[in-house]
Design a protein around this motif. Sequence first.
Motif, PDB file in Angstrom:
ATOM      1  N   GLU A 298       0.867  -1.177   0.000  1.00  0.00           N
ATOM      2  CA  GLU A 298       0.000   0.000   0.000  1.00  0.00           C
ATOM      3  C   GLU A 298       0.910   1.234   0.000  1.00  0.00           C
ATOM      4  OE1 GLU A 298      -3.215   0.180  -0.220  1.00  0.00           O
ATOM      5  OE2 GLU A 298      -3.699  -1.964  -0.039  1.00  0.00           O
ATOM      6  N   PRO A 299       1.185   1.824  -1.169  1.00  0.00           N
ATOM      7  CA  PRO A 299       2.091   2.988  -1.228  1.00  0.00           C
ATOM      8  C   PRO A 299       1.462   4.194  -0.519  1.00  0.00           C
ATOM      9  CG  PRO A 299       1.777   1.973  -3.391  1.00  0.00           C
ATOM     10  CD  PRO A 299       0.726   1.412  -2.505  1.00  0.00           C
ATOM     11  N   LEU A 300       2.273   4.852   0.309  1.00  0.00           N
ATOM     12  CA  LEU A 300       1.780   5.977   1.096  1.00  0.00           C
ATOM     13  C   LEU A 300       2.473   7.280   0.691  1.00  0.00           C
ATOM     14  CD1 LEU A 300       1.784   4.391   4.689  1.00  0.00           C
ATOM     15  CD2 LEU A 300      -0.134   4.534   3.070  1.00  0.00           C
ATOM     16  N   ALA A 301       1.750   8.378   0.908  1.00  0.00           N
ATOM     17  CA  ALA A 301       2.352   9.704   0.723  1.00  0.00           C
ATOM     18  C   ALA A 301       3.463   9.884   1.748  1.00  0.00           C
ATOM     19  CB  ALA A 301       1.285  10.782   0.895  1.00  0.00           C
ATOM     20  N   GLU A 302       4.485  10.642   1.349  1.00  0.00           N
ATOM     21  CA  GLU A 302       5.622  10.793   2.247  1.00  0.00           C
ATOM     22  C   GLU A 302       6.017  12.240   2.437  1.00  0.00           C
ATOM     23  OE1 GLU A 302       9.387   9.375  -0.083  1.00  0.00           O
ATOM     24  OE2 GLU A 302       7.662   8.219  -0.836  1.00  0.00           O
ATOM     25  N   THR A 303       6.746  12.463   3.533  1.00  0.00           N
ATOM     26  CA  THR A 303       7.245  13.797   3.835  1.00  0.00           C
ATOM     27  C   THR A 303       8.443  14.108   2.941  1.00  0.00           C
ATOM     28  OG1 THR A 303       8.823  13.041   5.484  1.00  0.00           O
ATOM     29  CG2 THR A 303       6.567  13.457   6.242  1.00  0.00           C
ATOM     30  N   ALA A 304       8.928  15.334   3.034  1.00  0.00           N
ATOM     31  CA  ALA A 304      10.099  15.723   2.239  1.00  0.00           C
ATOM     32  C   ALA A 304      11.315  14.879   2.591  1.00  0.00           C
ATOM     33  CB  ALA A 304      10.396  17.202   2.469  1.00  0.00           C
ATOM     34  N   ASN A 305      11.327  14.350   3.812  1.00  0.00           N
ATOM     35  CA  ASN A 305      12.456  13.522   4.248  1.00  0.00           C
ATOM     36  C   ASN A 305      12.247  12.036   3.982  1.00  0.00           C
ATOM     37  OD1 ASN A 305      13.955  15.708   5.252  1.00  0.00           O
ATOM     38  ND2 ASN A 305      12.806  15.673   7.179  1.00  0.00           N
TER      39      ASN A 305
END
Length: 524
Positions: A298-305
Motif C-alpha cells: 500500500e504505497p503511502l504519501a511521504e514527507t520531504a524527508n
Amino acid sequence: MKVASVSDIKRIDELASARYGVSHEILMENAGAAVARVVDMVAGVRNLLVAVVAGTGNNGGDGLVAARHLASNGAEVRVFVVGREDKMTDLARINLARVRSAGIPVEFVSEENISELRSELEYSDVVVDALFGIGLNKPVEGVYRKAIEAVNSSGAIIVGVDIPSGVNGDTGQVMGVAVRADYTVTFGLPKPGLLLYPGAEYAGEIFVSRISYPRALLEDESIQVETNDPVFIPPRRPDTHKGDYGKALFVAGSRQYLGAPLFSSMSFLLAGGGYSRLATVASIVPHLGSKASEVVYEPLAETANGTVAYANLERLLKLAEWADIVVVGPGLTTEEETSRLVREVVARVDKPVVIDGDGLTAVSASPEVLRKRSKPTVLTPHLGEMSRLTGVGVDEIKQDRIGVLRRACRDLNSIIVLKGAHTLVGMPDGRVYINLSGNPGMAKAGSGDVLVGTIAAMYGLGFPIEVAVRMGVFVHGAAGDYVAARRGIDGVTATSIMHALPRVLQALREDIDGLYALYALREL
C-alpha cells in the motif's frame, strides 16, 4: 515450569513444614542428597577428591549433607566452613555433627587461614559451593569474597548449591563477586536469578530437584513467573484459505530504512501467517516488491524527508479495519510528523496493535494513548526503549528487570516484550515469562523486525494474543539457535533467522517434545 522468587520459595518452605509435615530437616537431607547425585552424574564419585565450601546458614547445611552422601558413596571429602561455628544455624550445626561423626575432616576458614583454603581447593576434582543461598542481599566482602575467589581459581569442577554464591536470587545481579559454577542444583523450583543475566552466566547447567516439596505448592497459581515453554501448533487444515491464517497490516519503513518493513512483513508469511499487507512510503515500494513479491503493498504519501506523512491517517485507519492485527513502527524514523501519525493510529485502531522500534519512541512521548486502549497492545522494547517508555534508567532496569517490567505492563496497559538475553514477556496482570531460546548472534540489526512479524503470525495461526506473543518470542529465538548451530553465532543475521522460521514451526508440529527438551531445565 514455574520460577520461584526468594519470597515464594521461603513461603513454600514454611508451608511444606506447617501444612504437610515435611520438616526443614527432611528438605535439607533431600537437597544435599540431590547435590551428591549430580556430582556423581557429572564426575563419578568413587575416589573423587571433593571439597565442600560451606557457609554457616542453611545453604551450608545442604552442603554438609552432600558431603556425607558423597563420602558414603566413595568420594574423599573435606569440608571448609567459612565463618564461626557459633554462628551456624541449628540445622547446619546438626549436620556438622553428623559430618564429624562420619570422620570427614572439617576446617573453619577465617581471614587468617584463607590461603590454606586456596591451596586445598587446587588439589580438588570437584568443589561444592554451599557458601550462600538465595537470600543474599548485600555485597560480598572480606573472607567470603576471598573464599569465592579461591573457588573460582581452583580449576576444579564447581557445583553450586541452589544458586552460585554471590548471585542475587531474584534479580541475577552479582553482589560484588560470585562463584562461576559449571553446574547448579536448585531446589523446588528455579529462581529468577538463575535465568536472568548476569546470574545465568554464572549458573552453568541447571538441575532442578523437587526435594519432596508437595506438588500443590510448586504449582501454586500465586507464583506468577514461569519459563516460556512452547505449546503445540495445530496442523493446517486442507480446506482453508489465506484469510484463515491471519491478515496483518504493517505500517513500517521510510526512504532511509528499507530492511525493517521487509523483514517484518515477510517474516509474518514465513512464520505461517496468511495475508501480509505493508503500508509504506511509495518511493521504496518498487525495491521491496522485487525482494518480497508475496507481500501486498500500500504505497503511502511521504514527507520531504521520505517518511510516512500524517496525511495518510484516514487511509491507514481504513486499512486497519480490514486487518486482524496491526504492526506499527519498524523503520518509520522519529520525524515528528510521522510520530504524530503513529500516536493517532495507536489511539484509534480498534484491533490488537504491536508497536516496535520508532513506534515505541513515538508513544513514549504520550503514553496516555496506551493506557486508554481497549484492545490488546504489545510493546517490544530493548532496554533503551524501555527506559524511554518508563522513565527508569537502563542501569536501574538491569537491577530489577522483572519488577520494572511488571510495573510497566500494569501502568501502560500493555503486554511487553523486554528484549535481551533471556527475553522477558510481561502481562498486565503481573505474569512474567522468561524465554530461554535465542543466542548472542541475534543481536543484529533487523532481528527485532523479524520478531514482530513472527508474533503477528502466531496470532494469525489462532493463538490468543498473550500466547501468540509468547510463542512469537520462543519461535524467533529458536530460529536464531537453528541458524547458529549451522553457521556459527557470528553468522546469524535477520535474513537467516527469517528463513529459519519454517524449520522451527515444522519441529513444533512434528516433534514438540524434542524441541522442548532443547530448552527445558533438567529435572532430577
